[in-house]
Design a protein around this motif. Structure first.
Motif, PDB file in Angstrom:
ATOM      1  N   HIS A 264       4.878  -3.677   4.841  1.00  0.00           N
ATOM      2  CA  HIS A 264       4.550  -3.585   3.405  1.00  0.00           C
ATOM      3  C   HIS A 264       5.400  -4.575   2.601  1.00  0.00           C
ATOM      4  CE1 HIS A 264       1.868  -0.168   3.778  1.00  0.00           C
ATOM      5  NE2 HIS A 264       2.671   0.238   4.758  1.00  0.00           N
ATOM      6  N   SER A 265       4.867  -4.951   1.439  1.00  0.00           N
ATOM      7  CA  SER A 265       5.480  -6.058   0.697  1.00  0.00           C
ATOM      8  C   SER A 265       6.657  -5.651  -0.186  1.00  0.00           C
ATOM      9  CB  SER A 265       4.425  -6.715  -0.199  1.00  0.00           C
ATOM     10  OG  SER A 265       4.060  -5.821  -1.245  1.00  0.00           O
ATOM     11  N   ARG A 266       6.721  -4.409  -0.623  1.00  0.00           N
ATOM     12  CA  ARG A 266       7.701  -3.929  -1.605  1.00  0.00           C
ATOM     13  C   ARG A 266       7.629  -4.724  -2.915  1.00  0.00           C
ATOM     14  NH1 ARG A 266      13.365  -3.928   0.049  1.00  0.00           N
ATOM     15  NH2 ARG A 266      12.881  -5.736   1.334  1.00  0.00           N
ATOM     16  N   LEU A 267       6.431  -5.198  -3.251  1.00  0.00           N
ATOM     17  CA  LEU A 267       6.286  -6.013  -4.467  1.00  0.00           C
ATOM     18  C   LEU A 267       5.885  -5.190  -5.692  1.00  0.00           C
ATOM     19  CD1 LEU A 267       4.512  -9.144  -2.944  1.00  0.00           C
ATOM     20  CD2 LEU A 267       6.684  -9.172  -4.187  1.00  0.00           C
ATOM     21  N   MET A 271       5.830  -6.335  -9.675  1.00  0.00           N
ATOM     22  CA  MET A 271       4.560  -6.466 -10.399  1.00  0.00           C
ATOM     23  C   MET A 271       4.472  -5.489 -11.566  1.00  0.00           C
ATOM     24  SD  MET A 271       1.342  -7.245  -7.976  1.00  0.00           S
ATOM     25  CE  MET A 271       1.917  -6.518  -6.467  1.00  0.00           C
ATOM     26  N   ILE A 308      -4.561  -5.120  -4.467  1.00  0.00           N
ATOM     27  CA  ILE A 308      -4.130  -5.624  -5.779  1.00  0.00           C
ATOM     28  C   ILE A 308      -5.309  -5.904  -6.708  1.00  0.00           C
ATOM     29  CG2 ILE A 308      -2.926  -7.538  -6.908  1.00  0.00           C
ATOM     30  CD1 ILE A 308      -1.029  -7.517  -4.503  1.00  0.00           C
ATOM     31  N   ARG A 312      -5.373  -1.649  -7.614  1.00  0.00           N
ATOM     32  CA  ARG A 312      -4.428  -1.655  -8.753  1.00  0.00           C
ATOM     33  C   ARG A 312      -5.163  -1.786 -10.091  1.00  0.00           C
ATOM     34  NH1 ARG A 312      -0.744  -5.352 -11.373  1.00  0.00           N
ATOM     35  NH2 ARG A 312       1.255  -4.344 -11.774  1.00  0.00           N
ATOM     36  N   MET A 315      -7.479   1.433 -10.726  1.00  0.00           N
ATOM     37  CA  MET A 315      -6.750   2.616 -11.182  1.00  0.00           C
ATOM     38  C   MET A 315      -6.446   2.517 -12.674  1.00  0.00           C
ATOM     39  SD  MET A 315      -6.632   4.711  -8.828  1.00  0.00           S
ATOM     40  CE  MET A 315      -6.004   5.430  -7.322  1.00  0.00           C
ATOM     41  N   ARG A 370       3.150   8.413   1.102  1.00  0.00           N
ATOM     42  CA  ARG A 370       2.864   9.076  -0.176  1.00  0.00           C
ATOM     43  C   ARG A 370       1.589   9.910  -0.091  1.00  0.00           C
ATOM     44  NH1 ARG A 370       4.606   4.660  -4.933  1.00  0.00           N
ATOM     45  NH2 ARG A 370       6.024   3.508  -3.592  1.00  0.00           N
ATOM     46  N   LEU A 371       0.565   9.339   0.590  1.00  0.00           N
ATOM     47  CA  LEU A 371      -0.748   9.988   0.589  1.00  0.00           C
ATOM     48  C   LEU A 371      -0.908  11.037   1.686  1.00  0.00           C
ATOM     49  CD1 LEU A 371      -3.597   9.879  -0.743  1.00  0.00           C
ATOM     50  CD2 LEU A 371      -4.240   8.225   1.007  1.00  0.00           C
ATOM     51  N   TYR A 392       6.439  12.582  -8.390  1.00  0.00           N
ATOM     52  CA  TYR A 392       6.051  11.194  -8.064  1.00  0.00           C
ATOM     53  C   TYR A 392       6.457  10.228  -9.177  1.00  0.00           C
ATOM     54  CZ  TYR A 392       3.326  12.037  -3.779  1.00  0.00           C
ATOM     55  OH  TYR A 392       2.938  12.334  -2.490  1.00  0.00           O
ATOM     56  N   LEU A 400       4.903   4.102 -12.820  1.00  0.00           N
ATOM     57  CA  LEU A 400       4.552   4.076 -14.235  1.00  0.00           C
ATOM     58  C   LEU A 400       3.268   4.869 -14.336  1.00  0.00           C
ATOM     59  CD1 LEU A 400       5.503   0.384 -14.729  1.00  0.00           C
ATOM     60  CD2 LEU A 400       6.490   2.280 -15.975  1.00  0.00           C
ATOM     61  N   GLU A 404       0.669   5.719 -11.359  1.00  0.00           N
ATOM     62  CA  GLU A 404       1.156   6.903 -10.632  1.00  0.00           C
ATOM     63  C   GLU A 404       0.156   8.058 -10.734  1.00  0.00           C
ATOM     64  OE1 GLU A 404       2.265  10.824 -10.597  1.00  0.00           O
ATOM     65  OE2 GLU A 404       2.278   9.833 -12.529  1.00  0.00           O
ATOM     66  N   THR A 408      -1.740   9.980  -7.871  1.00  0.00           N
ATOM     67  CA  THR A 408      -1.260  11.311  -7.509  1.00  0.00           C
ATOM     68  C   THR A 408      -2.321  12.367  -7.809  1.00  0.00           C
ATOM     69  OG1 THR A 408       0.993  10.602  -7.966  1.00  0.00           O
ATOM     70  CG2 THR A 408       0.618  12.957  -7.850  1.00  0.00           C
ATOM     71  N   SER A 412      -4.645  11.498  -4.506  1.00  0.00           N
ATOM     72  CA  SER A 412      -3.952  12.383  -3.571  1.00  0.00           C
ATOM     73  C   SER A 412      -4.251  13.872  -3.781  1.00  0.00           C
ATOM     74  CB  SER A 412      -2.453  12.108  -3.646  1.00  0.00           C
ATOM     75  OG  SER A 412      -1.714  13.134  -3.091  1.00  0.00           O
TER      76      SER A 412
HETATM   77  C1  LIG Z   1       0.421   9.797  -4.295  1.00  0.00           C
HETATM   78  C2  LIG Z   1       0.582   8.328  -4.563  1.00  0.00           C
HETATM   79  C3  LIG Z   1       1.355   7.908  -5.621  1.00  0.00           C
HETATM   80  C4  LIG Z   1       1.482   6.539  -5.893  1.00  0.00           C
HETATM   81  N1  LIG Z   1       2.235   6.150  -6.959  1.00  0.00           N
HETATM   82  C5  LIG Z   1       2.317   4.829  -7.266  1.00  0.00           C
HETATM   83  C6  LIG Z   1       3.089   4.397  -8.385  1.00  0.00           C
HETATM   84  O1  LIG Z   1       3.682   5.193  -9.088  1.00  0.00           O
HETATM   85  N2  LIG Z   1       3.153   3.057  -8.638  1.00  0.00           N
HETATM   86  C7  LIG Z   1       2.515   2.141  -7.854  1.00  0.00           C
HETATM   87  O2  LIG Z   1       2.617   0.947  -8.126  1.00  0.00           O
HETATM   88  N3  LIG Z   1       1.787   2.537  -6.809  1.00  0.00           N
HETATM   89  C8  LIG Z   1       1.671   3.843  -6.481  1.00  0.00           C
HETATM   90  N4  LIG Z   1       0.933   4.220  -5.386  1.00  0.00           N
HETATM   91  C9  LIG Z   1       0.188   3.199  -4.635  1.00  0.00           C
HETATM   92  C10 LIG Z   1       0.944   2.593  -3.433  1.00  0.00           C
HETATM   93  O3  LIG Z   1       1.373   3.616  -2.595  1.00  0.00           O
HETATM   94  C11 LIG Z   1       2.115   1.731  -3.882  1.00  0.00           C
HETATM   95  O4  LIG Z   1       1.667   0.748  -4.788  1.00  0.00           O
HETATM   96  C12 LIG Z   1       2.761   1.014  -2.707  1.00  0.00           C
HETATM   97  O5  LIG Z   1       3.202   1.956  -1.760  1.00  0.00           O
HETATM   98  C13 LIG Z   1       3.912   0.139  -3.177  1.00  0.00           C
HETATM   99  O6  LIG Z   1       4.559  -0.445  -2.098  1.00  0.00           O
HETATM  100  P1  LIG Z   1       4.351  -1.975  -1.682  1.00  0.00           P
HETATM  101  O7  LIG Z   1       4.600  -2.839  -2.858  1.00  0.00           O
HETATM  102  O8  LIG Z   1       5.175  -2.201  -0.471  1.00  0.00           O
HETATM  103  O9  LIG Z   1       2.810  -1.990  -1.371  1.00  0.00           O
HETATM  104  P2  LIG Z   1       1.929  -2.816  -0.317  1.00  0.00           P
HETATM  105  O10 LIG Z   1       1.468  -1.863   0.714  1.00  0.00           O
HETATM  106  O11 LIG Z   1       2.617  -4.034   0.122  1.00  0.00           O
HETATM  107  O12 LIG Z   1       0.653  -3.197  -1.205  1.00  0.00           O
HETATM  108  C14 LIG Z   1       0.655  -4.331  -2.063  1.00  0.00           C
HETATM  109  C15 LIG Z   1       0.423  -3.951  -3.494  1.00  0.00           C
HETATM  110  O13 LIG Z   1      -0.856  -3.386  -3.672  1.00  0.00           O
HETATM  111  C16 LIG Z   1      -0.845  -2.506  -4.785  1.00  0.00           C
HETATM  112  N5  LIG Z   1      -1.371  -1.208  -4.348  1.00  0.00           N
HETATM  113  C17 LIG Z   1      -1.477  -0.749  -3.091  1.00  0.00           C
HETATM  114  N6  LIG Z   1      -2.081   0.460  -3.089  1.00  0.00           N
HETATM  115  C18 LIG Z   1      -2.333   0.768  -4.365  1.00  0.00           C
HETATM  116  C19 LIG Z   1      -2.924   1.883  -5.012  1.00  0.00           C
HETATM  117  N7  LIG Z   1      -3.395   2.932  -4.335  1.00  0.00           N
HETATM  118  N8  LIG Z   1      -2.985   1.870  -6.344  1.00  0.00           N
HETATM  119  C20 LIG Z   1      -2.526   0.821  -7.059  1.00  0.00           C
HETATM  120  N9  LIG Z   1      -1.964  -0.263  -6.501  1.00  0.00           N
HETATM  121  C21 LIG Z   1      -1.876  -0.284  -5.178  1.00  0.00           C
HETATM  122  C22 LIG Z   1       0.590  -2.370  -5.233  1.00  0.00           C
HETATM  123  O14 LIG Z   1       0.782  -3.156  -6.381  1.00  0.00           O
HETATM  124  C23 LIG Z   1       1.380  -2.923  -4.059  1.00  0.00           C
HETATM  125  O15 LIG Z   1       2.592  -3.519  -4.446  1.00  0.00           O
HETATM  126  C24 LIG Z   1       0.808   5.588  -5.078  1.00  0.00           C
HETATM  127  C25 LIG Z   1       0.044   6.039  -4.012  1.00  0.00           C
HETATM  128  C26 LIG Z   1      -0.084   7.381  -3.753  1.00  0.00           C
HETATM  129  C27 LIG Z   1      -0.939   7.825  -2.629  1.00  0.00           C
END
Ligand SMILES: Cc1cc2nc3c(=O)[nH]c(=O)nc-3n(C[C@H](O)[C@H](O)[C@H](O)COP(=O)(O)OP(=O)(O)OC[C@H]3O[C@@H](n4cnc5c(N)ncnc54)[C@H](O)[C@@H]3O)c2cc1C
Ligand code: SF4
Length: 510
Positions: A264-267, A271, A308, A312, A315, A370-371, A392, A400, A404, A408, A412
């Motif tokens: 995963h990217s942790r980006l 963003m 993205i 993103r 949502m 998370r899911l 969450y 945010l 979120e 959630t 979820s």
């Molecule tokens: C219950 C639940 C709560 C969540 N709460 C948040 C939250 O508060 N803020 C948040 O940014 N994301 C949230 N997510 C979506 C996702 O889990 C996170 O964006 C992601 O885990 C962030 O880690 P990453 O940057 O390593 O993501 P990566 O897996 O590397 O994915 C790349 C990017 O894709 C986007 N992305 C991926 N999945 C989603 C998604 N379902 N919705 C929107 N964008 C997505 C994010 O910007 C993320 O940085 C949530 C998911 C679930 C199931």
């Protein structure tokens, strides 16, 4: 004309047209506020991350010659409330016009509208110039639609922005490679060591403690690991392209005890604070993909772009269409409290221990944790969505409300009755075991359904289907699950229900 421009903590977009020219009559205002640290209890790393990113952004603007007023949380001149701050500063500096960028949170949007109406000076709101789709475009897309499928939105966005398209056809011959994004990771391929920033943030941590800000979760103040400047955010993007993209899609859904981040990217934090724009991220990965096409399969890049450009933005569309009612929906009528172990990670259930423990340690867990681990458990135990949301929203550094709550409550917890997810994301131990190695060292047996050592997820799963059945009778995607439920032996089902009731009544014993 003397102008005051407000920059909120998640509006750190240095490429915004506001900053294209320098005007000595424009004062930029940035404030660390108790209003923001206290509207929900946040993880310590989240507050530190936001404040540090804001401070870095303010000093970049100053170094470019902009006039910036920055109030820290412990500044005696800081009244800690946005309305009061604006009134005071507008009077003090004889401001003639107030300008702000449209907030992404409904709460702040309402507050700024009220503040604007109450001010004597003219007010103007600007787009944040961050997302692919602005609020108007989203409203147009979602207007009058009963079914708000992400896939339809995503295809529209792919076409509109010519991303992974060959003329009007999807590159690689299909729109979505979700089916190939489901591999279990078993120590191979090797995961490169994560990019670490390891900053000393002791001063911010001390300031928060002195100011009496209440937080939770853990922090190592000498090794803070999140990007808090544009330079660091760009480094993280570059690291992702070079090291992780190649396997991102394959292991998107994997779970592992030893690997917190996998590919995963942790980006998300970079963003969501707008230090990086989604377009920069997508363009960055596409550029890397097209110059390394022989090494990277299209399913890896499509899997990433979909998150993205698709999820993103989608949502955000749901959020603005459905708020404020979305924040109180509870379609499945769930009312149980959140177990105490959500705040400690202290449970014998190995998957939850890891996923929650990691959330408390890092202010991060990846999507499937998370899911399908934490959210799955909260839904199966029929926890009140208000409590799930608050947890969450507090625990994750990227949390945010606009992104979120839709994930959630919507994806979820199925609290919106199926607007975001066409069926509830619930599973027994089977799925968790299939996607990772948590079950291997667990106190419980993933194959066992009843008895002392039976995995609680198994009883919870069948109990959930039985208790909530009336909500799903007309859902064709639930047909198979309900059929299996109907075939269960009555005595076995009774035992499963009994055990589930025990788990729900005494979650901290498990
Ligand atoms: C219950 C639940 C709560 C969540 N709460 C948040 C939250 O508060 N803020 C948040 O940014 N994301 C949230 N997510 C979506 C996702 O889990 C996170 O964006 C992601 O885990 C962030 O880690 P990453 O940057 O390593 O993501 P990566 O897996 O590397 O994915 C790349 C990017 O894709 C986007 N992305 C991926 N999945 C989603 C998604 N379902 N919705 C929107 N964008 C997505 C994010 O910007 C993320 O940085 C949530 C998911 C679930 C199931
Ligand atoms: S056996 Fe059950 S509780 Fe244990 S890790 Fe597997 S799914 Fe989680």
């Amino acid at each position: 004309m003397k102008r005051l421009r407000l920059i909120l903590g998640d509006q750190l977009n240095g490429n915004h047209s506001w900053f294209h020219s320098i005007d000595e009559n424009t004062m930029y205002l940035m404030v660390e506020m108790r209003q923001e640290t206290d509207y929900v209890k946040h993880h310590i790393q989240k507050v530190v991350g936001f404040f540090l990113a804001m401070r870095n952004f303010a000093s970049t603007l100053k170094s470019q010659g902009h006039n910036v007023l920055y109030l820290t949380i412990d500044d005696p001149e800081n009244p800690q409330d946005l309305g009061k701050i604006l009134k005071e500063q507008i009077a003090k500096h004889a401001i003639e016009k107030f300008e702000y960028q449209l907030p992404d949170e409904y709460r702040l949007d309402q507050q700024l509208k009220t503040i604007g109406n109450d001010l004597n000076s003219p007010t103007e709101a600007f787009d944040t110039e961050h997302f692919y789709a602005d609020r108007e475009e989203l409203a147009k897309f979602f207007k009058g639609k009963k079914q708000l499928l992400m896939e339809t939105f995503y295809r529209m966005m792919r076409k509109k922005h010519s991303i992974l398209m060959i003329n009007d056809q999807p590159e690689g011959g299909q729109w979505n490679f979700d089916q190939s994004n489901r591999k279990k990771w078993d120590s191979s391929p090797k995961i490169p060591e994560a990019l670490n920033f390891r900053k000393n943030v002791s001063d911010v941590v001390e300031t928060l403690a002195n100011a009496g800000v209440t937080t939770f979760g853990h922090i190592d103040p000498k090794n803070f690991n999140w990007p808090t400047s544009r330079e660091e955010s760009l480094q993280l993007l570059d690291f992702f392209c070079k090291n992780l993209l190649v396997h991102f899609g394959d292991y998107q859904d994997a779970l592992h005890t030893q690997e917190k981040f996998l590919f995963h990217s942790r980006l998300s934090f970079a963003m969501n604070t707008k230090m990086l724009s989604p377009k920069e991220v997508v363009d960055g990965v596409l550029k890397y993909y097209y110059t390394h096409k022989e090494a990277i399969h299209i399913s890896q890049i499509e899997g990433f772009v979909r998150q993205i450009l698709g999820w993103r933005e989608y949502m955000r569309g749901i959020y603005w269409r459905e708020m404020p009612n979305y924040a109180s929906c509870n379609a499945l009528e769930n009312h149980n409290p959140l177990p105490d172990f959500f705040w400690t990670g202290d449970t014998k259930m190995n998957c939850l221990k890891h996923a929650i423990g990691q959330s408390l340690d890092e202010a991060y867990s990846h999507h499937i944790q998370r899911l399908m681990v934490i959210g799955n458990y909260a839904l199966l135990t029929q926890t009140h969505p208000d409590e799930v949301d608050a947890w969450y929203l507090g625990v994750y550094i990227d949390a945010l409300e606009w992104v979120e709550i839709t994930n959630t409550r919507g994806m979820s917890q199925f609290a919106d009755g199926g607007l975001v997810a066409t069926k509830p994301y619930v599973s027994s131990a089977n799925y968790i075991n299939k996607m990772g190695n948590y079950c291997k060292d667990c106190h419980y047996k993933h194959t066992q359904k009843v008895g002392e050592k039976a995995c609680p997820f198994n009883a919870l799963y069948w109990n959930f289907l039985a208790e909530k059945r009336s909500h799903f009778e007309n859902n064709p995607r639930m047909g198979m699950m309900l059929n299996l439920l109907d075939k269960k032996d009555a005595k076995e089902l009774d035992e499963l229900k009994k055990r589930a009731r025990e788990v729900i009544a005494h979650p901290d014993r498990f």
